[in-house]
Every structure is written in C-alpha cells, then in structure tokens.
Design a protein around this motif. Sequence first.
Motif, PDB file in Angstrom:
ATOM      1  N   ARG A  17      -8.308 -17.744   7.190  1.00  0.00           N
ATOM      2  CA  ARG A  17      -7.344 -17.114   8.104  1.00  0.00           C
ATOM      3  C   ARG A  17      -6.009 -17.857   8.062  1.00  0.00           C
ATOM      4  O   ARG A  17      -4.941 -17.250   8.006  1.00  0.00           O
ATOM      5  N   ASN A  18      -6.066 -19.182   8.078  1.00  0.00           N
ATOM      6  CA  ASN A  18      -4.831 -19.964   8.028  1.00  0.00           C
ATOM      7  C   ASN A  18      -4.092 -19.765   6.713  1.00  0.00           C
ATOM      8  O   ASN A  18      -2.857 -19.696   6.702  1.00  0.00           O
ATOM      9  N   LEU A  19      -4.814 -19.670   5.604  1.00  0.00           N
ATOM     10  CA  LEU A  19      -4.167 -19.404   4.311  1.00  0.00           C
ATOM     11  C   LEU A  19      -3.493 -18.033   4.313  1.00  0.00           C
ATOM     12  O   LEU A  19      -2.382 -17.873   3.798  1.00  0.00           O
ATOM     13  N   ILE A  20      -4.166 -17.040   4.875  1.00  0.00           N
ATOM     14  CA  ILE A  20      -3.616 -15.683   4.931  1.00  0.00           C
ATOM     15  C   ILE A  20      -2.356 -15.651   5.790  1.00  0.00           C
ATOM     16  O   ILE A  20      -1.320 -15.117   5.390  1.00  0.00           O
ATOM     17  N   ARG A  21      -2.438 -16.222   6.961  1.00  0.00           N
ATOM     18  CA  ARG A  21      -1.298 -16.200   7.891  1.00  0.00           C
ATOM     19  C   ARG A  21      -0.121 -17.018   7.378  1.00  0.00           C
ATOM     20  O   ARG A  21       1.027 -16.715   7.692  1.00  0.00           O
ATOM     21  N   LYS A  22      -0.416 -18.038   6.581  1.00  0.00           N
ATOM     22  CA  LYS A  22       0.645 -18.865   5.992  1.00  0.00           C
ATOM     23  C   LYS A  22       1.600 -18.020   5.152  1.00  0.00           C
ATOM     24  O   LYS A  22       2.793 -18.311   5.055  1.00  0.00           O
ATOM     25  N   LYS A  23       1.067 -16.932   4.566  1.00  0.00           N
ATOM     26  CA  LYS A  23       1.888 -16.029   3.753  1.00  0.00           C
ATOM     27  C   LYS A  23       2.473 -14.878   4.572  1.00  0.00           C
ATOM     28  O   LYS A  23       3.165 -14.023   4.037  1.00  0.00           O
ATOM     29  N   GLY A  24       2.141 -14.826   5.861  1.00  0.00           N
ATOM     30  CA  GLY A  24       2.657 -13.756   6.707  1.00  0.00           C
ATOM     31  C   GLY A  24       1.855 -12.473   6.625  1.00  0.00           C
ATOM     32  O   GLY A  24       2.303 -11.428   7.104  1.00  0.00           O
ATOM     33  N   TRP A  25       0.680 -12.531   6.028  1.00  0.00           N
ATOM     34  CA  TRP A  25      -0.183 -11.360   5.925  1.00  0.00           C
ATOM     35  C   TRP A  25      -1.003 -11.228   7.194  1.00  0.00           C
ATOM     36  O   TRP A  25      -1.267 -12.206   7.889  1.00  0.00           O
ATOM     37  N   SER A  26      -1.431 -10.018   7.506  1.00  0.00           N
ATOM     38  CA  SER A  26      -2.284  -9.812   8.673  1.00  0.00           C
ATOM     39  C   SER A  26      -3.744  -9.830   8.246  1.00  0.00           C
ATOM     40  O   SER A  26      -4.077  -9.523   7.098  1.00  0.00           O
ATOM     41  N   VAL A  27      -4.609 -10.185   9.195  1.00  0.00           N
ATOM     42  CA  VAL A  27      -6.029 -10.332   8.873  1.00  0.00           C
ATOM     43  C   VAL A  27      -6.887  -9.764   9.993  1.00  0.00           C
ATOM     44  O   VAL A  27      -6.572  -9.917  11.174  1.00  0.00           O
ATOM     45  N   HIS A  28      -7.930  -9.063   9.585  1.00  0.00           N
ATOM     46  CA  HIS A  28      -8.983  -8.611  10.497  1.00  0.00           C
ATOM     47  C   HIS A  28     -10.246  -9.317  10.035  1.00  0.00           C
ATOM     48  O   HIS A  28     -10.584  -9.278   8.860  1.00  0.00           O
ATOM     49  N   GLU A  29     -10.958  -9.939  10.965  1.00  0.00           N
ATOM     50  CA  GLU A  29     -12.133 -10.719  10.597  1.00  0.00           C
ATOM     51  C   GLU A  29     -13.423 -10.014  10.967  1.00  0.00           C
ATOM     52  O   GLU A  29     -13.507  -9.376  12.018  1.00  0.00           O
ATOM     53  N   ALA A  30     -14.416 -10.153  10.100  1.00  0.00           N
ATOM     54  CA  ALA A  30     -15.759  -9.639  10.338  1.00  0.00           C
ATOM     55  C   ALA A  30     -16.743 -10.755  10.008  1.00  0.00           C
ATOM     56  O   ALA A  30     -16.653 -11.368   8.946  1.00  0.00           O
ATOM     57  N   ALA A  31     -17.685 -11.005  10.923  1.00  0.00           N
ATOM     58  CA  ALA A  31     -18.642 -12.096  10.736  1.00  0.00           C
ATOM     59  C   ALA A  31     -19.949 -11.642  10.093  1.00  0.00           C
ATOM     60  O   ALA A  31     -20.796 -12.466   9.783  1.00  0.00           O
ATOM     61  N   ASP A  32     -20.106 -10.330   9.905  1.00  0.00           N
ATOM     62  CA  ASP A  32     -21.286  -9.829   9.204  1.00  0.00           C
ATOM     63  C   ASP A  32     -20.951  -8.500   8.530  1.00  0.00           C
ATOM     64  O   ASP A  32     -19.872  -7.947   8.722  1.00  0.00           O
ATOM     65  N   GLY A  33     -21.894  -8.018   7.738  1.00  0.00           N
ATOM     66  CA  GLY A  33     -21.645  -6.808   6.966  1.00  0.00           C
ATOM     67  C   GLY A  33     -21.444  -5.564   7.804  1.00  0.00           C
ATOM     68  O   GLY A  33     -20.634  -4.702   7.469  1.00  0.00           O
ATOM     69  N   GLU A  34     -22.165  -5.460   8.914  1.00  0.00           N
ATOM     70  CA  GLU A  34     -21.996  -4.287   9.770  1.00  0.00           C
ATOM     71  C   GLU A  34     -20.613  -4.256  10.403  1.00  0.00           C
ATOM     72  O   GLU A  34     -19.985  -3.203  10.495  1.00  0.00           O
ATOM     73  N   GLN A  35     -20.107  -5.418  10.827  1.00  0.00           N
ATOM     74  CA  GLN A  35     -18.745  -5.481  11.375  1.00  0.00           C
ATOM     75  C   GLN A  35     -17.719  -5.105  10.310  1.00  0.00           C
ATOM     76  O   GLN A  35     -16.733  -4.421  10.599  1.00  0.00           O
ATOM     77  N   ALA A  36     -17.957  -5.536   9.075  1.00  0.00           N
ATOM     78  CA  ALA A  36     -17.034  -5.216   7.984  1.00  0.00           C
ATOM     79  C   ALA A  36     -16.993  -3.713   7.733  1.00  0.00           C
ATOM     80  O   ALA A  36     -15.913  -3.127   7.586  1.00  0.00           O
TER      81      ALA A  36
END
Length: 117
Positions: A17-36
């Motif tokens: 997440r920190n690497l993604i945000r460092k570039k200014g990109w947005s992120v949605h997180e999923a902790a398992d396959g069903e959430q994804a």
Amino acid sequence: MHILLAEDEAINRLYIRNLIRKKGWSVHEAADGEQALKALENERFDLILLDLGLPKKDGYEIAKSVQEHGLDVKILAVTGYDYPEDRKKIREAGMHGLIPKPIQEHFFYEEIQRVCP
C-alpha cells in the motif's frame, strides 16, 4: 491508476500500500479471494496485484473469473514462488507477470510500468 491489492498478510498489504501511494495511485485492498471478487464486481481497476495463496479463493481462481467475465484489467501475481514452472503456470492462467516476494521496490515499479505503461 486504480489498483486492487489482493493480499492476506497485513504486513505485506501495509508495505505494498505504501509503495502504491508513494506513486500517487489509488488502492483498494482485499484480504481474501471473496473480497477481491466482490471488489471486481463493484469497481473498475487498471491492475490487480494478486497473491496466489489467498484464503477462500486463490489467485488462480480469481484470474479465471477475470477471464470468464472478460474484464479488461492487467494482473500481476505476487508470490514467493519464482521458478520457471511457476512463471509458466502464471502465464497459462492469464496473468501478465510476477512480482516475487520479498518485494524489491525498484523491481515492483518496473514490473508495473511494464504491464501498465
């Protein structure tokens, strides 16, 4: 760029997440396959960073679902397994590349730029 991060380990999600945000990109997180899969039903993503060993639905099942639904999204596997047979299986599953764990920042960005120029 809008990225779906599908990763079950909280420390890995934090780091990525920190690497993604460092570039200014947005992120949605999923902790398992069903959430994804639920996130893929509700949002459009440019890239999926996909841990292959997710609980409930693994990365291969998610990649198959993306193909079956004809979603226009790039997929990068994120895994600790980086052997030729793993890369072959990942390609055959319709994924566009692999980011090996532990993640090296420079390679992380290079691989994302390669699949999402």
